[in-house]
Write an enzyme that holds these catalytic residues in place. Structure first.
Site, short mmCIF file in Angstrom:
data_model
loop_
_atom_site.label_atom_id
_atom_site.label_comp_id
_atom_site.label_asym_id
_atom_site.label_seq_id
_atom_site.Cartn_x
_atom_site.Cartn_y
_atom_site.Cartn_z
N ASP A 99 18.10 12.23 66.70
CA ASP A 99 16.93 13.06 66.97
C ASP A 99 16.73 14.32 66.41
O ASP A 99 17.31 13.91 65.65
CB ASP A 99 16.78 13.24 68.49
CG ASP A 99 16.17 14.55 69.12
OD1 ASP A 99 15.25 13.98 69.52
OD2 ASP A 99 16.15 15.57 69.56
N TYR A 119 14.12 16.60 66.42
CA TYR A 119 13.59 18.28 67.00
C TYR A 119 14.47 19.09 68.36
O TYR A 119 14.30 17.97 69.21
CB TYR A 119 11.68 18.78 67.13
CG TYR A 119 10.74 18.28 66.21
CD1 TYR A 119 10.58 19.14 65.54
CD2 TYR A 119 10.24 16.94 66.41
CE1 TYR A 119 9.69 19.13 64.55
CE2 TYR A 119 9.57 16.02 65.78
CZ TYR A 119 9.15 17.46 64.38
OH TYR A 119 8.48 16.91 63.60
N ARG A 149 7.34 23.95 73.57
CA ARG A 149 8.39 23.15 73.02
C ARG A 149 8.05 22.16 74.36
O ARG A 149 7.94 21.19 74.09
CB ARG A 149 9.71 23.70 73.04
CG ARG A 149 11.21 22.73 73.31
CD ARG A 149 10.75 21.31 72.47
NE ARG A 149 11.68 20.81 71.69
CZ ARG A 149 11.56 19.92 71.28
NH1 ARG A 149 10.74 19.33 70.96
NH2 ARG A 149 12.83 18.94 71.93
N ASN A 177 10.18 11.58 67.98
CA ASN A 177 8.67 11.36 68.51
C ASN A 177 7.14 11.67 67.50
O ASN A 177 6.15 11.37 67.26
CB ASN A 177 8.43 12.67 70.08
CG ASN A 177 8.86 11.93 70.98
OD1 ASN A 177 7.92 10.20 70.75
ND2 ASN A 177 9.09 12.38 72.00
C1 LAC Z 1 11.52 14.19 68.99
C2 LAC Z 1 11.81 14.93 70.22
C3 LAC Z 1 11.87 14.98 71.06
O1 LAC Z 1 12.09 14.48 67.33
O2 LAC Z 1 12.46 15.71 69.63
O3 LAC Z 1 11.60 12.78 68.43
#
Ligand code: LAC
Length: 229
Positions: A11, A13, A43, A121
């Site tokens: 992941d 973020y 956030r 995401n």
């Molecule tokens: C991402 C977010 C959910 O990088 O943090 O997918």
């Protein structure tokens, strides 16, 4: 020691780069005592918007969610973001700092020899930009965005997209995420997951899903795999 996966997906973020570090930038626009709360609200709303857009079947990419969440945050604090403020903060979002353990941990994992990808995401362009700035992009084999699927985490379709993009079965993929709901989303779709409990007060949702490990940060990750490769 954990069974070595075919691929590890990180992941972005909250796991590799820190969105809450924007409190420093926000302190230039909101009162200093509200800056951390503003960063957290931004956030939280960004993620809520992604959840809601997926539930509604009304996809707009994560950059849109981020911008609209920023506008919400300013309005909720009784402020109105000018276009200049908005672009300053969105530029800051594109240059978030890495967590201090991220680069060294990924270098250690490369020595172990597990293919490493980012899975986010965020759009492909946004993720590549922020990870390049953070010095992380060269350590990764690939970037996989949910964007081509037009749905956000934790929809099962996006985790299956991650696996098929790399020619893997879901159970060959280990997701590493500080977002508990993301780890649960991966487990729900048949992937494996490790939860990074960056906030010691964070609670893992009691839904009956168990990550294979819970680690305070990424530092000890490679040691979990080194022995069974
Ligand atoms: C991402 C977010 C959910 O990088 O943090 O997918």
């Amino acid at each position: 020691v954990i069974k070595t996966p075919e691929i590890m997906a990180f992941d972005v973020y909250g796991t590799l780069v820190d969105p809450l570090a924007l409190d420093v930038v926000l302190a230039g626009y909101v009162s200093v005592d509200l800056a951390a709360a503003a960063a957290l609200l931004w956030r939280t709303k960004q993620i809520e918007y992604a959840f809601r857009r997926t539930a509604m079947g009304a996809y707009a990419d994560f950059t849109v969610c981020t911008r609209q969440a920023l506008r919400f945050t300013f309005t909720a604090l009784g402020l109105s973001p000018t276009p200049e403020i908005e672009s300053t903060l969105l530029d800051a979002y594109a240059s978030l700092p890495p967590f201090p353990d991220a680069v060294a941990a990924l270098m250690d994992l490369r020595v172990v020899g597990i293919p490493l990808v980012a899975f986010s995401n965020g759009t492909d362009a946004a993720v590549r930009t922020v990870l390049a700035h953070a010095g992380i992009l060269p350590l990764l084999d690939d970037v996989i965005s949910v964007d081509p699927v037009r749905a956000f985490k934790p929809a099962p379709v996006v985790y299956r997209h991650l696996a098929t993009s790399r020619g893997c079965a879901p159970s060959d993929v280990m997701l590493v995420s500080s977002n508990g709901w993301d780890a649960i989303g991966a487990l729900n779709a048949g992937l494996r997951a490790i939860w990074i409990q960056r906030d010691p007060n964070a609670v893992f949702d009691p839904w009956g899903f168990e990550p294979e490990a819970i680690l305070a940060d990424l530092t000890s990750l490679s040691a979990r795999f080194a022995l069974n490769r």
